[in-house]
Design a protein around this motif. Structure first.
Motif, short mmCIF file in Angstrom:
data_model
loop_
_atom_site.label_atom_id
_atom_site.label_comp_id
_atom_site.label_asym_id
_atom_site.label_seq_id
_atom_site.Cartn_x
_atom_site.Cartn_y
_atom_site.Cartn_z
N TRP A 38 0.85 -1.19 0.00
CA TRP A 38 0.00 0.00 0.00
C TRP A 38 0.89 1.24 0.00
CZ3 TRP A 38 -1.45 -3.74 3.93
CH2 TRP A 38 -2.52 -4.55 3.54
N PRO A 39 1.35 1.70 -1.16
CA PRO A 39 2.25 2.86 -1.23
C PRO A 39 1.67 4.07 -0.50
CG PRO A 39 2.09 1.80 -3.38
CD PRO A 39 1.06 1.14 -2.50
N GLY A 40 2.53 4.69 0.32
CA GLY A 40 2.12 5.87 1.08
C GLY A 40 1.65 5.56 2.49
N ILE A 41 1.44 4.28 2.80
CA ILE A 41 0.94 3.96 4.15
C ILE A 41 2.02 4.21 5.21
CG2 ILE A 41 1.55 1.50 4.26
CD1 ILE A 41 -1.24 1.08 5.57
N ASP A 42 3.29 4.22 4.82
CA ASP A 42 4.35 4.48 5.80
C ASP A 42 4.17 5.84 6.47
OD1 ASP A 42 4.97 5.66 3.33
OD2 ASP A 42 7.12 5.64 3.75
N GLU A 43 3.69 6.84 5.72
CA GLU A 43 3.46 8.17 6.29
C GLU A 43 2.33 8.13 7.33
OE1 GLU A 43 2.94 11.10 3.28
OE2 GLU A 43 4.66 10.38 2.14
N VAL A 44 1.31 7.31 7.08
CA VAL A 44 0.20 7.16 8.02
C VAL A 44 0.68 6.42 9.27
CG1 VAL A 44 -2.10 6.19 8.36
CG2 VAL A 44 -1.47 7.15 6.14
N LEU A 45 1.48 5.37 9.07
CA LEU A 45 1.92 4.56 10.20
C LEU A 45 2.86 5.31 11.14
CD1 LEU A 45 2.49 1.11 8.47
CD2 LEU A 45 0.47 1.93 9.70
N GLN A 46 3.56 6.33 10.63
CA GLN A 46 4.45 7.12 11.49
C GLN A 46 3.66 7.90 12.53
OE1 GLN A 46 6.86 9.55 8.93
NE2 GLN A 46 7.80 7.78 7.96
N LYS A 47 2.37 8.13 12.28
CA LYS A 47 1.51 8.87 13.21
C LYS A 47 0.64 7.92 14.03
CE LYS A 47 1.33 12.44 9.71
NZ LYS A 47 0.52 12.99 8.64
N THR A 48 0.98 6.65 14.05
CA THR A 48 0.15 5.62 14.66
C THR A 48 0.95 4.88 15.72
OG1 THR A 48 -0.95 5.36 12.53
CG2 THR A 48 -1.29 3.61 14.10
N ALA A 49 0.32 4.58 16.84
CA ALA A 49 0.98 3.76 17.87
C ALA A 49 0.88 2.30 17.46
CB ALA A 49 0.32 3.98 19.23
N VAL A 50 1.76 1.47 17.99
CA VAL A 50 1.77 0.05 17.63
C VAL A 50 1.96 -0.79 18.89
CG1 VAL A 50 4.26 0.05 17.18
CG2 VAL A 50 2.81 -1.66 16.09
N ALA A 51 1.30 -1.93 18.92
CA ALA A 51 1.50 -2.90 19.99
C ALA A 51 2.06 -4.17 19.37
CB ALA A 51 0.19 -3.20 20.70
N MET A 74 -2.82 1.30 16.10
CA MET A 74 -3.92 1.98 16.80
C MET A 74 -3.70 3.48 16.76
SD MET A 74 -2.57 0.88 20.54
CE MET A 74 -2.09 -0.68 19.85
N HIS A 75 -4.73 4.24 17.16
CA HIS A 75 -4.60 5.69 17.25
C HIS A 75 -3.49 6.05 18.23
CE1 HIS A 75 -7.87 7.28 14.88
NE2 HIS A 75 -8.71 6.43 15.41
N ARG A 76 -2.65 6.98 17.85
CA ARG A 76 -1.65 7.51 18.78
C ARG A 76 -2.35 8.57 19.65
NH1 ARG A 76 4.16 8.44 18.49
NH2 ARG A 76 4.13 7.45 16.45
N ILE A 77 -2.17 8.47 20.95
CA ILE A 77 -2.77 9.44 21.88
C ILE A 77 -1.68 10.42 22.31
CG2 ILE A 77 -3.91 9.75 24.11
CD1 ILE A 77 -5.03 6.91 23.74
N GLU A 78 -1.87 11.68 21.97
CA GLU A 78 -0.88 12.71 22.32
C GLU A 78 -1.21 13.30 23.69
OE1 GLU A 78 1.68 13.18 20.51
OE2 GLU A 78 1.12 12.29 18.60
N GLY A 79 -0.17 13.69 24.39
CA GLY A 79 -0.36 14.35 25.68
C GLY A 79 -0.81 13.39 26.76
N GLY A 80 -1.32 13.92 27.88
CA GLY A 80 -1.70 13.04 28.95
C GLY A 80 -2.69 13.59 29.85
#
Length: 80
Positions: A38-51, A74-80
């Motif tokens: 899926w070309p371009g998905i790497d840009e999306v995955l950089q903003k995504t958390a992973v387990a 999964m969605h990356r959660i910013e802040g706290g």
């Protein structure tokens, strides 16, 4: 082979594919393999958390991925 699971917010980027099996040794190789499919998905995955096998990483770039591992994006959660 690692089992990779995408959440709903990535389904449009993966043509509706929810799960895929990928041969890889670390997270960098996984992202490279997914980007070939899926070309371009790497840009999306950089903003995504992973387990990886239940351990959540905000930045998993060099994390090893063993055989039969489960990788969840999964969605990356910013802040706290």
């Amino acid at each position: 082979m690692a089992k990779v699971v995408f959440p709903d917010h990535l389904m449009t980027n993966t043509d509706g594919t929810r799960e895929v099996e990928v041969e890889c040794k670390n997270f960098r190789a996984l992202v490279r393999a997914l980007n070939e499919k899926w070309p371009g998905i790497d840009e999306v995955l950089q903003k995504t958390a992973v387990a990886i096998d239940g351990q959540i990483y905000q930045d998993a770039w060099l994390e090893p991925i063993g055989p039969n591992a489960e990788v969840f994006f999964m969605h990356r959660i910013e802040g706290g």
